[in-house]
Design an enzyme around this catalytic site. Structure first.
Site, mmCIF file in Angstrom:
data_model
loop_
_atom_site.group_PDB
_atom_site.id
_atom_site.type_symbol
_atom_site.label_atom_id
_atom_site.label_comp_id
_atom_site.label_asym_id
_atom_site.label_seq_id
_atom_site.Cartn_x
_atom_site.Cartn_y
_atom_site.Cartn_z
ATOM 1 N N CYS A 69 0.836 -1.217 0.000
ATOM 2 C CA CYS A 69 0.000 0.000 0.000
ATOM 3 C C CYS A 69 0.867 1.262 0.000
ATOM 4 O O CYS A 69 1.500 1.591 1.009
ATOM 5 C CB CYS A 69 -0.926 -0.029 1.222
ATOM 6 N N CYS A 72 -0.109 3.944 2.543
ATOM 7 C CA CYS A 72 0.270 3.531 3.897
ATOM 8 C C CYS A 72 1.691 3.978 4.208
ATOM 9 O O CYS A 72 1.995 4.429 5.317
ATOM 10 C CB CYS A 72 0.161 2.021 4.047
#
Length: 324
Positions: A69, A72
């Site tokens: 991700c 993230c």
């Protein structure tokens, strides 16, 4: 970021009771974080103890993420810094949903990064996606109450106060201390550069600006420092101010002499006098030197900053001339 009435899907069932995983294995120790650290990794097995039970004492923010991700990875350094700056007001529990999908599934989380705050054993607030530091700080304060300023914030505030009071050696010392805590903070870099300008250390000021991240070169604090350096360099080449004053006294229409005198005064302590000279040029001949006097005023405002009284004074004077 959610407001009152925050809720998440699903419910907490028996799969987390007693710290047991779905496979019935006993809970293991929390991985990755040193004892007492406010940032730790949690697993399905440790979720009950490290989040549910721990939140009865201190609010716990659970950051659901995954290695693939990208957002993230953007959120991680910001939220970790903000949590550490909160100095124990909250704990950050990081949960890799690739390795431990059960909790995210029960909470109905379908997009990451997602951050859920737990308090008294219950989810009470949350947000999804990347957020700036200021928004994360506000989120923490909404969950845990007011957070005392960090060491960096206190040092930066003291440096700015010393700069506004004209104590440039002290300001330089404090800005340096702030940079020791956050080496790439643009406010501290810009402030230290401006302090060096005021101390006639232009080479040091340029060295400090060169340390700024390239993608933040246009931040107001850095732009103000660059403008201050340019003004100081202009003033160095102006020669004898008494000669300029004599030229103006003999010929009030000598705009170049008045302009040069304003630049010299504006780079020092006589800022309002500098404003007055430039305003006089605008009043007499707005188009002189391609609107040079007004443009120089704008450079002054950028270099001085909005808190400088001469900036407010100059804006009022300029407005009165342009819009009379």
């Amino acid at each position: 970021m959610s407001n009152d009435g925050f809720s998440v899907g699903g419910s907490f069932g028996g799969s987390f009771g007693g710290g047991m995983s779905g496979g019935g294995q006993p809970a293991g120790p929390s991985g990755g974080a040193a004892a007492g650290d406010v940032v730790k990794d949690v697993t399905t097995q440790t979720f009950m103890s490290d989040v549910i039970e721990a939140s009865r004492t201190t609010p716990v923010l659970v950051d659901f993420w995954a290695p693939w991700c990208g957002p993230c990875k953007q959120l991680t350094p910001v939220i970790e810094k903000t949590v550490r700056d909160a100095r124990g007001a909250v704990v950050l529990a990081k949960m890799n949903i690739d390795d431990h999908p059960e909790v995210a599934g029960q909470l109905g989380i379908q997009s990451i990064p997602a951050v859920i705050a737990f308090k008294d054993g219950q989810p009470v607030d949350g947000f999804m996606g990347v957020q700036p530091e200021s928004q994360i700080k506000a989120f923490i304060e909404r969950v845990a109450g007011p957070v005392a300023p960090s060491d960096f914030d206190q040092t930066l505030a003291a440096a700015q106060a010393a700069q506004e009071a004209g104590d440039m050696p002290r300001a330089a010392e404090l800005y340096g201390a702030a940079l020791a805590l956050e080496p790439q903070n643009v406010k501290a870099l810009g402030g230290l550069a401006q302090a060096y300008v005021a101390l006639d250390a232009l080479d040091r000021a340029k060295e400090i600006l060169a340390l700024a991240p390239a993608d933040k070169a246009n931040e107001p604090a850095l732009a103000a420092a660059r403008a201050a350096i340019e003004l100081a360099e202009q003033a160095e080449n102006l020669g004898d101010l008494a000669e300029l004053e004599a030229r103006i006294a003999s010929d009030p229409g000598d705009h170049q002499a008045r302009f040069d005198l304003a630049v010299a005064l504006g780079s020092g302590a006589q800022k309002e006098q500098a404003v007055d000279h430039l305003i006089e040029i605008v009043r007499r001949d707005r188009e002189w030197n391609e609107d040079g006097a007004r443009k120089q005023l704008l450079q002054f405002f950028e270099a001085w900053g909005p808190k400088e009284p001469a900036t407010s004074y100059g804006r009022r004077k300029l407005s009165s001339v342009l819009f009379r």
